[in-house]
Design a protein around this motif. Structure first.
Motif, short mmCIF file in Angstrom:
data_model
loop_
_atom_site.label_atom_id
_atom_site.label_comp_id
_atom_site.label_asym_id
_atom_site.label_seq_id
_atom_site.Cartn_x
_atom_site.Cartn_y
_atom_site.Cartn_z
N UNK A 268 34.39 36.54 36.23
CA UNK A 268 32.95 36.44 36.50
C UNK A 268 32.20 36.22 35.18
N UNK A 269 32.26 34.97 34.73
CA UNK A 269 31.61 34.63 33.48
C UNK A 269 30.41 33.71 33.66
N UNK A 270 30.01 33.50 34.93
CA UNK A 270 28.86 32.63 35.21
C UNK A 270 27.85 33.39 36.04
N UNK A 271 26.61 33.44 35.65
CA UNK A 271 25.56 34.14 36.41
C UNK A 271 25.08 33.28 37.57
N UNK A 272 24.46 33.91 38.60
CA UNK A 272 23.87 33.13 39.70
C UNK A 272 22.62 32.41 39.22
N UNK A 273 22.39 31.23 39.82
CA UNK A 273 21.22 30.44 39.47
C UNK A 273 20.64 29.82 40.74
N UNK A 274 19.30 29.97 40.92
CA UNK A 274 18.62 29.34 42.05
C UNK A 274 18.41 27.87 41.74
N UNK A 275 18.70 26.99 42.69
CA UNK A 275 18.45 25.56 42.46
C UNK A 275 16.97 25.24 42.30
N UNK A 299 23.27 29.65 43.38
CA UNK A 299 24.59 29.07 43.18
C UNK A 299 25.30 29.78 42.04
N UNK A 300 26.64 29.83 42.15
CA UNK A 300 27.47 30.48 41.15
C UNK A 300 28.71 29.62 40.97
N UNK A 301 29.04 29.27 39.72
CA UNK A 301 30.19 28.42 39.45
C UNK A 301 31.51 29.14 39.61
N UNK A 302 31.48 30.44 39.70
CA UNK A 302 32.71 31.19 39.88
C UNK A 302 33.22 31.03 41.31
N UNK A 303 34.38 31.60 41.54
CA UNK A 303 34.98 31.53 42.87
C UNK A 303 35.36 32.92 43.31
N UNK A 304 35.69 33.03 44.62
CA UNK A 304 36.14 34.30 45.16
C UNK A 304 35.06 35.35 45.16
N UNK A 305 35.47 36.58 44.93
CA UNK A 305 34.52 37.68 44.97
C UNK A 305 33.54 37.64 43.80
N UNK A 306 33.84 36.80 42.79
CA UNK A 306 32.91 36.69 41.67
C UNK A 306 31.62 35.98 42.06
N UNK A 307 31.63 35.35 43.25
CA UNK A 307 30.40 34.71 43.74
C UNK A 307 29.61 35.62 44.68
N UNK A 308 30.13 36.80 44.97
CA UNK A 308 29.40 37.71 45.86
C UNK A 308 28.11 38.16 45.17
N UNK A 309 27.03 38.10 45.92
CA UNK A 309 25.72 38.42 45.35
C UNK A 309 24.98 39.41 46.23
N UNK A 310 23.99 40.00 45.63
CA UNK A 310 23.03 40.82 46.35
C UNK A 310 21.63 40.32 45.97
#
Length: 810
Positions: A268-275, A299-310
């Motif tokens: 999980x080295x990429x933060x979420x970003x709103x388009x 959006x998050x460039x990671x995959x799997x559970x690393x893209x789970x957000x709140x």
């Protein structure tokens, strides 16, 4: 090809050198000496005793291991070695033979010289050595001259097998951004050459492709990362070619290679970003709580559970009007209504939504913030809403003695829309079926329309309707609770019809009964009742009443002993008064029975009749006796009633029912002197004639020859029957007016026979009253049986002619 030949020449020269050195020290290389005792009859192995039938000492075989180089490619058989016996004088009398693995096929021996040659190409990787047995025999007799001895031919290894990777395909993985030297996986190659001989099986590893990112340990085959900036988002897979070389990597060694697939795993080295930095949605103001307005997603460039957000609401102008939740399947932010919206209060609301990773990696926090925000703008759309009630309180109170039309309360409703249309009010009659209340349609004033009674209904729940004057479809409902306040309009009453019992031998001051009362009213200050004896019982010296002042009273005896023979029942009136206002009262009666008790004070009987009966009778026997007495009384009353009814009926018939009784006898008999039977045919003939002559009449038949002699009665034309008609009419009137007389269908009288009967009358009354001049002398012709009757009639007729008073003699 030259390199290949050099590999064969070098081992061969080394082998020849070894054989030469061994031959210089003992005997010629490849030769086995077999010593024979001269003149002996058979071979004998040294130290092993003699052969059967031989007394000579044997000499032993001296054997060395034979070697043969694998993969020999020459055209001539390959010389392996030589076996020889020291008793061999070279005259050809000894024959050498071999047996065992490959004897006669792979390995051939010269019987005369003992030289052994290999005729086939050998492969050490298939078989490393062969075990054979050598024999020295007499050529003439084929007898063993030496004991049979075993020897081994070992296949000499050469570097003819390249290393091979048998564990493929190889797939490994390593996390992105791993440090340099991170172990990925291990690969191993195997070499079929002899690891104990030379360096043919010594393998070293190297990377042919992918050395920019990965390295391999030359001895162990462990693959490691060569850089620290592996980025899965840039490249998530690498193909690395690893080579294994034998001969320890020296020139001329054989090699093999394999391809290793290395997968870069995500961190999980990429933060979420709103388009987008702003989203716009709209919703009607009447949308109920929980209505979904829209969805936004970071959006998050990671995959799997690393893209789970709140998602959460970071800032909001609407003070909690909206709610943000996370869709666990799509990782979207769901924006919904949390509180009722109002276009008139605020038409546009702004919400700041923040997204952050659910599973943040603390190693990469320093790389930057791992959260992002966006603005959500919500437009509230106006709709035509029904009126709203003001204020929200729905409780009113009214006294139960309020007059019809009294004011109860007022409700107010306003149109929340900008138009502010007028409002009309009504009562939902399904909640006020008895129409106890009315409401002014313009002002909303609620009044009573009927008399109230709190004891019947202390609460009324009615529904008030408020609707727009020009659109009754826009209607609001409000439940109004009306409490009926109590007034003191019900007097207190005794809780039950109290009955008490007291023993005859009761002492003064003995408690008989505790009295309590009930009151349908419910004053706010609570009930307070006062007890006293009624004025008509205040002078009683038998009982006293004590007010306990807890809304109960106690009745005590005031005299010593009672006599139930004199009075077995007392009715004590008690006056109960409440505390008002206004003060109301009522009088109740306490029934006190005087009873007989045993010595312990237990009541035995409270009935005066039972007092006379023997005390030994049980209650069951007393009940059975009372039932029998009751049955006898009922039977006596029933009999008396029946007799009275019959007596009244007979007396009324005797007094009022005047009728003639016509008695008809079919035969007259023979008189007192007739003691014998007589023939009835004479009388029957009279009736038969009457049936033929009477023309269907109902009278008795009479013979035509004797018809004139029967007594005849015909009514005089001047008879007056009005007295009978009046009597009958009076009786009919009395029967019609008497309600106790059953409604008879007809009233019959037999006072007279009438004048229209075809047969003549036989009544003696009529014949006597008419003064007929009939002659009864014909009775004498009827025979001796009627002679007495004829004399009687004839004599009475003669007396009447003489002036009456005479009597006929028989």
């Amino acid at each position: 090809m030259a390199s290949r030949d050099s590999f064969w020449i070098r081992p061969l020269l080394l082998l020849l050198l070894l054989l030469l050195l061994w031959g210089l020290g003992c005997c010629p290389a490849g030769v086995v000496s077999m010593h024979m005792e001269p003149g002996g009859s058979g071979p004998e192995e040294s130290g092993d005793g003699g052969l059967p039938g031989s007394g000579r000492v044997k000499r032993g075989w001296v054997w060395n291991q034979f070697f043969v180089v694998e993969e020999y490619t020459g055209t001539e058989p390959l010389y392996v070695g030589k076996i020889h016996s020291d008793s061999d004088e070279g005259d050809g009398s000894i024959k050498y033979t071999i047996s065992g693995e490959g004897a006669g096929t792979i390995f051939l021996i010269d019987e005369l010289t003992g030289d052994i040659h290999a005729t086939e190409r050998l492969d050490r990787e298939q078989k490393t050595f062969y075990t054979l047995r050598a024999q020295a025999r007499d050529r003439q007799t084929d007898r063993l001259l030496e004991p049979e001895s075993e020897f081994v031919i070992k296949v000499q290894d050469i570097n003819d097998s390249e290393p091979r990777f048998l564990g493929g395909p190889y797939i490994g993985s390593v996390a992105e951004l791993s440090p340099i030297g991170t172990s990925v996986m291990q690969v191993m190659a195997s070499d079929a050459d002899d690891p104990t001989y030379g360096s043919s099986a010594r393998v070293v590893y190297s990377v042919l492709e992918g050395e920019q990112h990965f390295t391999v340990d030359s001895r162990t085959g462990v693959i490691r990362t060569a850089v620290a900036n592996l980025d899965r988002e840039t490249q998530d897979r690498y193909e690395v070619v690893v080579r294994a070389t034998d001969m320890a990597g020296q020139l001329g060694g054989l090699s093999g290679s394999t391809t290793v697939t290395i997968v870069i795993t995500d961190v999980n080295d990429n933060p979420p970003r709103f388009p987008q930095k702003m989203y716009q949605f709209s919703v009607v103001e009447t949308a109920p709580v929980g209505t979904l307005i829209g969805r936004v997603k970071a959006e998050d460039s990671d995959v799997g559970e690393n893209t789970d957000m709140t998602y959460q609401v970071k800032d909001e102008e609407g003070l909690g009007a909206f709610r943000v939740t996370t869709d666990s399947n799509t990782q979207e932010a769901l924006i919904s209504v949390q509180k009722p919206l109002d276009f008139e209060a605020q038409s546009v609301q702004t919400v700041v939504v923040e997204a952050l990773n659910k599973f943040a990696d603390p190693r990469f926090v320093d790389l930057g913030t791992f959260r992002d925000q966006t603005i959500v703008r919500v437009s509230v759309l106006d709709v035509d809403e029904p009126p709203e009630f003001q204020p929200p309180d729905g409780l009113m109170e009214v006294q139960e003695d309020a007059a019809v039309g009294s004011f109860v309360g007022m409700v107010t409703a306003l149109d929340p829309d900008v138009a502010n249309r007028p409002v009309r009010y009504a009562i939902d009659r399904s909640t006020d079926l008895e129409q106890i209340f009315d409401i002014d349609p313009l002002t909303g004033a609620i009044v009573t329309s009927k008399v109230l009674d709190r004891e019947t209904a202390g609460w009324h729940n009615i529904t008030i309707l408020a609707m727009e004057a020009d659109n009754h479809a826009q209607v609001s409902r409000k439940t109004l609770r009306i409490r009926i306040l109590d007034v003191n309009d019900n007097p207190p009453e005794l809780a039950t019809p109290y009955e008490a019992a007291v023993c005859e031998d009761a002492k003064p001051g003995q408690l008989i009964q505790t009295i309590s009362v009930v009151d349908r009213d419910e004053p706010q200050s609570g009930h307070r009742f006062y007890f006293t004896l009624a004025p008509e019982a205040s002078s009683s010296h038998h009982f006293s009443l004590l007010d306990i002042e807890d809304n109960t009273a106690a009745v005590h005896t005031q005299r010593l002993g009672f006599n139930r023979q004199e009075q077995d029942l007392f009715l004590l009136p008690i006056l109960v008064v409440d505390s008002g206002p206004p003060t109301l009262s009522s009088t109740g009666t306490l029934t006190i029975r005087i009873c007989g008790c045993d010595s312990s004070g237990a009541i035995q009987s409270c009935n005066t009749t039972a007092y006379v009966v023997s005390a030994s009778l049980s209650p069951g026997a007393l009940i059975a006796l009372l039932v029998c007495v009751l049955i006898l009384i009922v039977l006596v009353l029933l009999i008396l009633t029946l007799k009275r009814h019959q007596k009244g009926h007979l007396s009324s018939e005797e007094d009022e029912d005047m009728r003639d009784n016509v008695i008809k006898y079919n035969d007259e008999g023979g008189g007192e002197q007739d003691t014998e039977a007589y023939d009835m045919s004479a009388l029957r003939s009279l009736y038969d004639f009457a049936e033929t002559k009477g023309g269907g009449g109902e009278g008795p038949p009479v013979l035509p020859s004797e018809l004139h002699s029967l007594p005849q009665w015909r009514p005089a034309p001047d008879l007056d029957f009005s007295v009978f008609r009046d009597y009958i009419s009076r009786k009919v009137g009395q029967a019609d007016e008497d309600p106790s007389v059953p409604p008879y269908d007809s009233f019959q009288t037999y006072a007279f026979e009438g004048a229209d009967s075809p047969p003549a009358s036989l009544s003696s009354i009529a014949s006597r009253s008419t003064g007929s001049e009939q002659d009864f002398s014909y009775l004498g012709s009827w025979g001796p049986r009627f002679r007495q009757l004829a004399a009687l009639y004839a004599g009475r007729r003669g007396g009447e002619e003489d002036g009456g008073g005479g009597s006929a003699e028989s």
